[in-house]
Design an enzyme around this catalytic site. Structure first.
Site, mmCIF file in Angstrom:
data_model
loop_
_atom_site.group_PDB
_atom_site.id
_atom_site.type_symbol
_atom_site.label_atom_id
_atom_site.label_comp_id
_atom_site.label_asym_id
_atom_site.label_seq_id
_atom_site.Cartn_x
_atom_site.Cartn_y
_atom_site.Cartn_z
ATOM 1 N N HIS A 55 -9.376 27.242 6.599
ATOM 2 C CA HIS A 55 -10.509 26.594 7.269
ATOM 3 C C HIS A 55 -10.044 26.103 8.629
ATOM 4 C CE1 HIS A 55 -13.531 22.945 7.063
ATOM 5 N NE2 HIS A 55 -13.827 23.789 8.032
ATOM 6 N N ASP B 170 -17.539 21.808 1.153
ATOM 7 C CA ASP B 170 -16.287 21.165 1.556
ATOM 8 C C ASP B 170 -16.545 19.715 1.950
ATOM 9 O OD1 ASP B 170 -13.734 20.627 2.340
ATOM 10 O OD2 ASP B 170 -13.686 22.075 3.986
ATOM 11 N N SER C 204 -7.918 21.491 -1.777
ATOM 12 C CA SER C 204 -7.504 21.402 -0.377
ATOM 13 C C SER C 204 -6.148 20.727 -0.297
ATOM 14 C CB SER C 204 -8.517 20.584 0.419
ATOM 15 O OG SER C 204 -7.913 20.181 1.650
ATOM 16 N N MET D 149 -6.352 21.659 11.594
ATOM 17 C CA MET D 149 -7.048 20.749 12.522
ATOM 18 C C MET D 149 -6.242 20.610 13.811
ATOM 19 S SD MET D 149 -8.197 17.697 9.964
ATOM 20 C CE MET D 149 -8.916 18.020 8.350
ATOM 21 N N HIS E 33 -7.251 26.046 -0.585
ATOM 22 C CA HIS E 33 -7.945 25.790 0.684
ATOM 23 C C HIS E 33 -6.980 25.099 1.646
ATOM 24 C CE1 HIS E 33 -11.654 24.964 3.034
ATOM 25 N NE2 HIS E 33 -11.110 23.787 3.316
ATOM 26 N N MET F 3 -20.396 21.975 5.161
ATOM 27 C CA MET F 3 -19.634 20.715 5.183
ATOM 28 C C MET F 3 -20.497 19.591 4.611
ATOM 29 S SD MET F 3 -16.713 21.630 6.370
ATOM 30 C CE MET F 3 -16.028 19.975 6.233
ATOM 31 N N ASP G 33 -6.496 23.480 5.377
ATOM 32 C CA ASP G 33 -7.251 22.868 6.469
ATOM 33 C C ASP G 33 -6.416 22.779 7.745
ATOM 34 O OD1 ASP G 33 -9.850 22.165 5.373
ATOM 35 O OD2 ASP G 33 -8.755 20.810 4.045
ATOM 36 N N MET H 170 -10.495 24.215 11.842
ATOM 37 C CA MET H 170 -11.247 23.176 12.565
ATOM 38 C C MET H 170 -10.575 23.043 13.929
ATOM 39 S SD MET H 170 -11.706 20.706 9.283
ATOM 40 C CE MET H 170 -10.384 21.556 8.425
HETATM 41 C C1 DX5 Z 1 -12.408 17.890 5.751
HETATM 42 C C2 DX5 Z 1 -11.651 19.072 5.173
HETATM 43 C C3 DX5 Z 1 -11.764 19.128 3.687
HETATM 44 C C4 DX5 Z 1 -11.121 17.961 3.012
HETATM 45 C C5 DX5 Z 1 -11.763 17.732 1.698
HETATM 46 O O1 DX5 Z 1 -12.338 17.900 7.124
HETATM 47 O O2 DX5 Z 1 -12.150 20.284 5.689
HETATM 48 O O3 DX5 Z 1 -11.276 20.338 3.164
HETATM 49 O O4 DX5 Z 1 -9.768 18.107 2.822
HETATM 50 O O5 DX5 Z 1 -11.196 16.582 1.155
HETATM 51 P P1 DX5 Z 1 -11.936 15.707 0.082
HETATM 52 O O6 DX5 Z 1 -12.178 16.575 -1.116
HETATM 53 O O7 DX5 Z 1 -10.968 14.619 -0.186
HETATM 54 O O8 DX5 Z 1 -13.224 15.230 0.697
HETATM 55 ZN ZN ZN Z 2 -11.726 22.241 4.615
#
Ligand code: DX5
Ligand code: ZN
Length: 229
Positions: free
Chosen positions: A70, A176, A12, A41, A37, A141, A39, A72
């Site tokens: 991903h 994840d 990620s 947000m 990956h 998750m 992320d 969010m």
């Molecule tokens: C969390 C994200 C993950 C996160 C994972 O909200 O969706 O992808 O980056 O990070 P680690 O591996 O550090 O938990």
């Molecule tokens: Zn993620």
């Protein structure tokens, strides 16, 4: 994208240098990452903000393999075309992000991407029972989404239930949050095949010193495969 159930490590970039995403993506791929990956947000669905489709589009040419986005964010549907146009191979939306996940998954496939559905820790496996024919990936998750570096929440029982529900369907189970060499065996033995890892991949390395990325990826993969060296 071909389908198989072999273990795939998906770093990620939430844990990468935000000023150097292109080089970071190239570095983790050169060091053995299977997927990258990404992320997204929005500060609304989750209490943190990262970036949007323009950044994904800028990153895309630096990833040779699978770009796994991903989302969010809420709402989702009005942004799906933008992330597909940015070159996402997989677009994953949260079932908790709105009332119409069925429509969202149809729209993701309609935009030409693989459709993923993510489940927060409090959401049961059975919630996707009527979505299986629309789904290419289920993201379980193992933290409450929003931040990297959080403590792993054991969702082994949920993963096993999903694995049984999926049967022979070509649907990936992605994990994840908090994945590292200690937790990888728990999720892999329960039936996961895509392991997202942020902190556990990027720790100790940089684009100028990428070898630790490779060592970290190898350690997670071997732990997941049950190989302890
Ligand atoms: C969390 C994200 C993950 C996160 C994972 O909200 O969706 O992808 O980056 O990070 P680690 O591996 O550090 O938990
Ligand atoms: Zn993620």
């Amino acid at each position: 994208m071909t389908f198989d159930r072999s273990i795939k490590i998906a770093p990620s970039i939430l844990a990468a240098d935000f000023a150097n995403f292109g080089a970071e993506c190239a570095a983790v791929e050169a060091q053995g990452a299977d997927w990258v990956h990404v992320d997204v947000m929005d500060g609304h669905f989750v209490p943190n903000i990262t970036f949007g489709p323009a950044t994904c589009k800028a990153i895309r040419p630096h990833i040779k393999g699978v770009m796994d986005v991903h989302l969010m964010i809420a709402p989702v549907d009005s942004y799906i075309d933008a992330f597909a146009d940015a070159g996402a191979d997989v677009i994953t939306a949260h079932i908790e992000a709105g009332p119409h996940i069925h429509r969202t998954l149809q729209a993701i496939r309609g935009a030409g991407a693989k459709a993923g559905v993510a489940l927060n820790p409090g959401t049961p496996a059975e919630s996707i029972q009527h979505l299986l024919d629309l789904t290419d990936l289920v993201c379980v998750m193992t933290v409450n989404p929003g931040f990297g570096g959080q403590k792993f929440i054991d969702m082994g029982a949920k993963i096993k239930t999903l694995r049984a529900m999926i049967g022979d369907r070509p649907i990936h189970i992605e994990i994840d949050g908090g994945v590292d060499p200690m937790t990888a065996p728990i999720v892999a033995s329960a039936g996961a095949d895509v392991l997202v890892a942020g902190s556990a991949v990027f720790k100790g390395g940089s684009v100028d010193n990428p070898a630790p990325y490779g060592e970290n990826i190898k350690a997670i993969r071997e732990a997941a495969q049950g190989v302890y060296v």
